[in-house]
Scaffold this motif. Sequence first.
Motif, PDB file in Angstrom:
ATOM      1  N   ARG A   1     -50.428  44.835 -28.230  1.00  0.00           N
ATOM      2  CA  ARG A   1     -49.717  43.619 -27.826  1.00  0.00           C
ATOM      3  C   ARG A   1     -49.864  43.302 -26.345  1.00  0.00           C
ATOM      4  O   ARG A   1     -49.628  42.188 -25.925  1.00  0.00           O
ATOM      5  CB  ARG A   1     -48.267  43.684 -28.238  1.00  0.00           C
ATOM      6  N   GLN A   2     -50.271  44.283 -25.540  1.00  0.00           N
ATOM      7  CA  GLN A   2     -50.488  44.014 -24.120  1.00  0.00           C
ATOM      8  C   GLN A   2     -51.684  43.096 -23.928  1.00  0.00           C
ATOM      9  O   GLN A   2     -51.754  42.352 -22.960  1.00  0.00           O
ATOM     10  CB  GLN A   2     -50.728  45.318 -23.336  1.00  0.00           C
ATOM     11  N   GLU A   3     -52.628  43.132 -24.854  1.00  0.00           N
ATOM     12  CA  GLU A   3     -53.824  42.298 -24.773  1.00  0.00           C
ATOM     13  C   GLU A   3     -53.643  40.959 -25.486  1.00  0.00           C
ATOM     14  O   GLU A   3     -54.581  40.181 -25.595  1.00  0.00           O
ATOM     15  CB  GLU A   3     -55.008  43.047 -25.391  1.00  0.00           C
ATOM     16  N   LEU A   4     -52.433  40.708 -25.960  1.00  0.00           N
ATOM     17  CA  LEU A   4     -52.159  39.483 -26.711  1.00  0.00           C
ATOM     18  C   LEU A   4     -52.255  38.268 -25.794  1.00  0.00           C
ATOM     19  O   LEU A   4     -51.732  38.255 -24.688  1.00  0.00           O
ATOM     20  CB  LEU A   4     -50.752  39.576 -27.310  1.00  0.00           C
ATOM     21  N   LYS A   5     -52.940  37.228 -26.285  1.00  0.00           N
ATOM     22  CA  LYS A   5     -53.089  35.998 -25.503  1.00  0.00           C
ATOM     23  C   LYS A   5     -51.867  35.109 -25.709  1.00  0.00           C
ATOM     24  O   LYS A   5     -51.139  35.237 -26.690  1.00  0.00           O
ATOM     25  CB  LYS A   5     -54.348  35.252 -25.944  1.00  0.00           C
ATOM     26  N   VAL A   6     -51.659  34.202 -24.795  1.00  0.00           N
ATOM     27  CA  VAL A   6     -50.529  33.282 -24.861  1.00  0.00           C
ATOM     28  C   VAL A   6     -50.627  32.411 -26.124  1.00  0.00           C
ATOM     29  O   VAL A   6     -49.628  32.129 -26.773  1.00  0.00           O
ATOM     30  CB  VAL A   6     -50.467  32.406 -23.589  1.00  0.00           C
ATOM     31  N   GLU A   7     -51.843  32.007 -26.484  1.00  0.00           N
ATOM     32  CA  GLU A   7     -52.034  31.162 -27.667  1.00  0.00           C
ATOM     33  C   GLU A   7     -51.570  31.891 -28.925  1.00  0.00           C
ATOM     34  O   GLU A   7     -50.899  31.318 -29.779  1.00  0.00           O
ATOM     35  CB  GLU A   7     -53.498  30.746 -27.825  1.00  0.00           C
TER      36      GLU A   7
ATOM     37  N   ILE B   1     -48.506  30.813 -31.411  1.00  0.00           N
ATOM     38  CA  ILE B   1     -48.666  30.609 -32.852  1.00  0.00           C
ATOM     39  C   ILE B   1     -47.672  31.477 -33.614  1.00  0.00           C
ATOM     40  O   ILE B   1     -47.054  31.032 -34.585  1.00  0.00           O
ATOM     41  CB  ILE B   1     -50.119  30.907 -33.274  1.00  0.00           C
ATOM     42  N   THR B   2     -47.506  32.717 -33.175  1.00  0.00           N
ATOM     43  CA  THR B   2     -46.549  33.613 -33.822  1.00  0.00           C
ATOM     44  C   THR B   2     -45.131  33.071 -33.704  1.00  0.00           C
ATOM     45  O   THR B   2     -44.371  33.095 -34.673  1.00  0.00           O
ATOM     46  CB  THR B   2     -46.643  35.016 -33.196  1.00  0.00           C
ATOM     47  N   ALA B   3     -44.779  32.573 -32.544  1.00  0.00           N
ATOM     48  CA  ALA B   3     -43.437  32.013 -32.341  1.00  0.00           C
ATOM     49  C   ALA B   3     -43.223  30.785 -33.220  1.00  0.00           C
ATOM     50  O   ALA B   3     -42.160  30.621 -33.825  1.00  0.00           O
ATOM     51  CB  ALA B   3     -43.227  31.668 -30.878  1.00  0.00           C
ATOM     52  N   LEU B   4     -44.232  29.928 -33.301  1.00  0.00           N
ATOM     53  CA  LEU B   4     -44.101  28.745 -34.160  1.00  0.00           C
ATOM     54  C   LEU B   4     -43.974  29.133 -35.628  1.00  0.00           C
ATOM     55  O   LEU B   4     -43.204  28.522 -36.381  1.00  0.00           O
ATOM     56  CB  LEU B   4     -45.303  27.813 -33.972  1.00  0.00           C
ATOM     57  N   PHE B   5     -44.726  30.146 -36.050  1.00  0.00           N
ATOM     58  CA  PHE B   5     -44.621  30.611 -37.432  1.00  0.00           C
ATOM     59  C   PHE B   5     -43.217  31.143 -37.713  1.00  0.00           C
ATOM     60  O   PHE B   5     -42.627  30.847 -38.753  1.00  0.00           O
ATOM     61  CB  PHE B   5     -45.673  31.690 -37.719  1.00  0.00           C
ATOM     62  N   GLY B   6     -42.679  31.933 -36.787  1.00  0.00           N
ATOM     63  CA  GLY B   6     -41.322  32.445 -36.957  1.00  0.00           C
ATOM     64  C   GLY B   6     -40.293  31.327 -37.000  1.00  0.00           C
ATOM     65  O   GLY B   6     -39.360  31.363 -37.814  1.00  0.00           O
ATOM     66  N   LEU B   7     -40.482  30.324 -36.166  1.00  0.00           N
ATOM     67  CA  LEU B   7     -39.576  29.172 -36.164  1.00  0.00           C
ATOM     68  C   LEU B   7     -39.653  28.411 -37.477  1.00  0.00           C
ATOM     69  O   LEU B   7     -38.633  27.978 -38.019  1.00  0.00           O
ATOM     70  CB  LEU B   7     -39.917  28.252 -34.984  1.00  0.00           C
ATOM     71  N   GLU B   8     -40.869  28.253 -38.006  1.00  0.00           N
ATOM     72  CA  GLU B   8     -41.037  27.572 -39.283  1.00  0.00           C
ATOM     73  C   GLU B   8     -40.364  28.349 -40.412  1.00  0.00           C
ATOM     74  O   GLU B   8     -39.696  27.764 -41.268  1.00  0.00           O
ATOM     75  CB  GLU B   8     -42.514  27.385 -39.591  1.00  0.00           C
TER      76      GLU B   8
END
Length: 122
Positions: A83-89, A93-100
Amino acid sequence: MASKLQQLQSKARQASQLVVKHGTPYYKQLLEENKQYIQEPPTVEKCNLLAKQLFYTRLASIPVRYEAFWKELDYVKHLWRNRQELKVEDAGITALFGLECFAWFCAGEIVGRGFTFTGYYV
């Protein structure tokens, strides 16, 4: 209350007249456009056969879907480990999926309560 009942009856009458006027041509057009999906002869036996084929085909697809699920889960585990190498994009996308998912949960709760909002006086 009586006026609401008359209003509802009037709307129902208008809807049924619309169905009578446009229903048959729409039905014929729909069948014509989708005739490649119609099984001949259209009998109860044929419908039962197709229902059994659908059921057992879906049953046979369970192992494939099971493997796909575990591959997806392994991918998520890999992302979590790195997760340290995770990009902002990817995080967006993960946050939007969780919100959905949360929004669909809320919508399901509202539908389950009969489209009532508890705690709000509107």
